[in-house]
Design an enzyme around this catalytic site. Structure first.
Site, short mmCIF file in Angstrom:
data_model
loop_
_atom_site.label_atom_id
_atom_site.label_comp_id
_atom_site.label_asym_id
_atom_site.label_seq_id
_atom_site.Cartn_x
_atom_site.Cartn_y
_atom_site.Cartn_z
N CYS A 97 0.84 -1.19 0.00
CA CYS A 97 0.00 0.00 0.00
C CYS A 97 0.88 1.25 0.00
O CYS A 97 2.09 1.18 0.22
CB CYS A 97 -0.92 0.01 1.21
SG CYS A 97 -0.04 0.08 2.79
N ASP A 106 10.28 23.37 -31.40
CA ASP A 106 11.48 23.42 -32.23
C ASP A 106 11.08 23.04 -33.65
O ASP A 106 10.03 22.43 -33.86
CB ASP A 106 12.53 22.45 -31.68
CG ASP A 106 13.72 22.29 -32.60
OD1 ASP A 106 14.32 23.32 -32.96
OD2 ASP A 106 14.01 21.14 -32.98
N ASP A 152 18.07 22.19 -27.88
CA ASP A 152 16.76 22.29 -27.25
C ASP A 152 16.79 21.89 -25.78
O ASP A 152 15.85 22.19 -25.04
CB ASP A 152 15.74 21.38 -27.97
CG ASP A 152 15.57 21.73 -29.43
OD1 ASP A 152 15.51 22.94 -29.73
OD2 ASP A 152 15.51 20.82 -30.26
N CYS A 170 2.89 1.93 3.05
CA CYS A 170 4.11 1.13 3.22
C CYS A 170 5.34 1.92 2.80
O CYS A 170 6.39 1.86 3.46
CB CYS A 170 4.01 -0.16 2.40
SG CYS A 170 2.61 -1.21 2.83
N ASP A 174 14.16 18.19 -29.90
CA ASP A 174 14.87 16.92 -30.12
C ASP A 174 16.38 17.02 -30.03
O ASP A 174 17.05 16.00 -29.94
CB ASP A 174 14.50 16.36 -31.50
CG ASP A 174 15.24 17.08 -32.61
OD1 ASP A 174 15.24 18.33 -32.62
OD2 ASP A 174 15.83 16.40 -33.47
#
Length: 692
Positions: free
Chosen positions: A13, A396, A592, A16, A588
């Site tokens: 859970c 881009d 960038d 936990c 990409d």
């Protein structure tokens, strides 16, 4: 400092992970801890001089969980239920059982059935039955209390004790029963969330056929070395990332890229681990192994995605922390004002904070896992939350909106020459040129089935073009500065942002070739979808010149900024962020990467640089722009489900606590109904595991 990864068994859970986190974080020398429920592991940054594996194992054990030792330690997630169909069957059985028991409770209470049972079975024997069935729960509550922790079952155990004290052992038994039903429901909910990681891990081949000493031998993948050559035959999975050195094949790359159609590979092509050879054998040189492969990175990111918590998840965690004392206060107030032990017990029983803890992480994990199967790698739940609120999309150009490779778009023949003749002469003259535009000319000629002759007296001048003799004719191909004259069509083609090649044959202008970086065909439709999904502004950020940028921006109906350096792209992102807008950047390349990192959500295109992928918050596993609006749809849908989970839990608990405090909800009904939020959240979140 050292980063250590350890498996942790026994976490079922969301609570936990908090217990394990606190236990490890309390050790001296531990700088940072991330605990992952779906991956069943902890990633710890620590000082090895102050804390060791023995200390970590002891800390995890003190929290009530375990760290396996030996070779099996790395496969903590391999256990559990592996059959998705079996999971569905068990959940169905639990649901039916819940409905049947609830019906029995309602009917039995109405006809006095439980009073007759309690009269026939002595109270001490009933209490023994309650203790026997609820022993695992009571032990966990006791351990948590010893560690000064309050868990979800603490309040409910108080309800069991209260019911037992007032002689309502049947009510106590039903409380325990539905506590156990809730535990199993949560366990299977968590198991379904883990399915994405298990499905991905199962795709990896365990062995590889490698060439050693002139022979093919089969070895475990873990024993392969970089630059060795592996052999893969039809129907087999490629065990590594590599480069094909011989052979021709069709490869199913859907496991990595999500691309449905097989990809043809030949000498020089890149291949990826966990993809399958459909036809033809290949030999590939190993370039990346294990966790360094594209497949390994996907698995690791999916495993660790839950470590990046959304703000809404932190809100749910804080609410759960304060909810327990509030419930205890309401129960005490009920007892003081009404002097009704049954109503007090009902208040304690109906409250269940598990639902708050589950509301966000289960939905996030379901979406991240489902997105990975569709070709979207999302690095954390918080990026789903941020993306769902996106206002601005920055783009881009080269390699992102376009394919990154020039292509001949127009062939304009002059002075009676045909297009094919013009193109054949130009391709022959460019036959030995290494310029990207020369390659585009040759590709276009080949696509039309034209013969490309050998050229003599070849000359190349950087920045101007080429000159050669083709079948006795002098041919020049290059810019306007290199040839004599200009064409009247040049202005029109240049206004469209295209690069022009003028072709001169025997001293006269014979025609013009126009080249452009090809726009990905799915981009216009994808941008239209982004607008429908609520994006208010789309802007192109490019290092290209004003004319080229303007032509593309006009075609797509977006704003643009041209002649930009990487620092200019970052400033554009910051400008919108200063205005209070949520910015998404798609790119990409290396240039960038800074803007991708600065954006609220950076999306890295498939086929881009590793730097861009690392800087981005979402990575596309295949070069398909339809995945960009798909990511936004997933984010918005996820947040609708999360808000629905939280809203349902709040309303349910407010109603349940009120009815119990006023005496309208007997402890038996409270016991039957307390598991309802868990079931509701499971059903609501499971919708995210399905397709769009």
């Amino acid at each position: 400092m050292q980063t250590l990864e350890i498996p942790v068994l026994g976490m079922d859970c969301a609570e936990c992970t908090e217990h394990v986190h606190k236990a490890i974080a309390s050790l001296p020398g531990v700088e940072k801890v991330d605990v992952f429920l779906a991956a069943e592991k902890a990633v710890i940054r620590l000082d090895p001089a102050q804390v060791g594996m023995t200390d970590l194992r002891a800390a995890v054990s003190s929290a009530g969980y375990s760290v396996p030792a030996g070779p099996e330690a790395g496969s903590a997630s391999s256990g559990g239920i592996d059959s998705r169909a079996y999971t569905r069957q068990v959940l169905t059985i639990l649901g039916v059982l819940f409905a049947v028991i609830l019906f029995i409770v309602i009917v039995g209470e109405g006809f006095g059935l439980f009073e007759s049972i309690s009269d026939k079975i002595p109270w001490p024997l009933g209490l023994v039955l309650v203790l026997a069935f609820g022993w695992p729960v009571f032990v966990n509550v006791a351990k948590a209390a010893w560690r000064r922790q309050i868990i979800a079952h603490t309040v409910m155990t108080m309800g069991v004790i209260a019911a037992a004290v007032i002689g309502e052992w049947v009510t106590a038994a039903l409380v325990v029963f539905f506590m156990r039903v809730g535990d199993y429901t949560e366990k299977f909910t968590t198991e379904r969330a883990r399915r994405a990681v298990k499905d991905l891990t199962a795709l990896a081949p365990r062995t590889a056929r490698v060439e050693r000493a002139g022979e093919e031998v089969e070895v475990p993948v873990t024993e392969l070395l970089k630059d060795e050559v592996v052999v893969v035959r039809p129907g087999e999975k490629i065990p590594v990332d590599g480069e094909v050195v011989s052979g021709l094949s069709s490869v199913d790359q859907s496991a990595i890229t999500g691309e449905s159609m097989p990809v043809d590979v030949t000498v020089g092509s890149k291949v990826f681990a966990a993809t399958m050879v459909k036809s033809g054998s290949i030999r590939a040189r190993v370039t990346h192994l294990g966790a360094d492969t594209a497949f390994g990175r996907v698995v690791k990111m999916v495993e660790e995605a839950e470590g990046s918590r959304a703000d809404v998840q932190r809100l749910a965690d804080r609410f759960s922390y304060w909810y327990m004392p509030v419930v205890a206060g309401i129960a005490l107030l009920t007892f003081i004002l009404r002097r009704d032990p049954l109503a007090t017990a009902a208040v304690l029983v109906v409250a269940c904070s598990c639902a708050f803890a589950l509301a966000t992480p289960i939905a996030m994990l379901a979406s991240i896992g489902a997105a990975a199967k569709r070709g979207l790698l999302i690095k954390g739940g918080k990026y789903l939350e941020v993306l769902s609120k996106a206002d601005v999309l920055l783009l881009d150009k080269t390699g992102t909106l376009t394919l990154g490779q020039p292509r001949i778009t127009d062939v304009v023949a002059l002075n009676g020459m045909s297009q094919n003749e013009l193109l054949a002469l130009a391709a022959s003259a460019e036959k030995y040129s290494e310029h990207p535009l020369a390659h585009a000319v040759r590709v276009e000629a080949k696509s039309r089935g034209l013969r490309v002759d050998n050229a003599s007296e070849f000359e190349s001048a950087a920045g101007f073009g080429v000159r050669a003799t083709v079948e006795g004719r002098s041919v020049k191909v290059g810019s306007a500065r290199h040839v004599n004259g200009e064409s009247q069509v040049a202005a029109r083609l240049e206004s469209e942002g295209k690069t022009l090649l003028f072709v001169e044959v025997d001293g006269s202008l014979a025609g013009v070739l126009a080249a452009a970086d090809t726009l990905r065909e799915e981009v216009p439709a994808a941008l239209g979808e982004m607008r429908k999904l609520g994006i208010k502004k789309i802007e192109l950020l490019t290092g290209d010149n004003e004319r080229t940028a303007s032509a593309l921006a006009k075609k797509l109906g977006v704003d643009f900024r041209a002649n930009l350096l990487p620092e200019h792209k970052i400033e554009a992102v910051k400008k919108y962020q200063r205005e209070g807008l949520t910015v998404v950047m798609v790119g990409d390349g290396v240039n960038d990467a800074p803007a991708l990192a600065q954006a609220d959500v950076g999306i890295a295109m498939s086929g881009g640089t590793d730097i861009a992928v690392e800087a981005g918050h979402i990575a596309l596993l295949r070069a398909d722009w339809s995945l960009v609006p798909e990511a936004l749809r997933i984010a918005q849908r996820t947040m609708r489900v999360v808000k629905g989970n939280i809203g349902f839990t709040l309303l349910y608990n407010a109603f349940g606590l009120t009815m119990a405090a006023l005496g309208f909800l007997p402890p038996i009904f409270a016991a039957a109904l307390q598991s309802l939020p868990d079931v509701g959240i499971l059903l609501n979140s499971s919708r995210l595991l399905r397709g769009r």
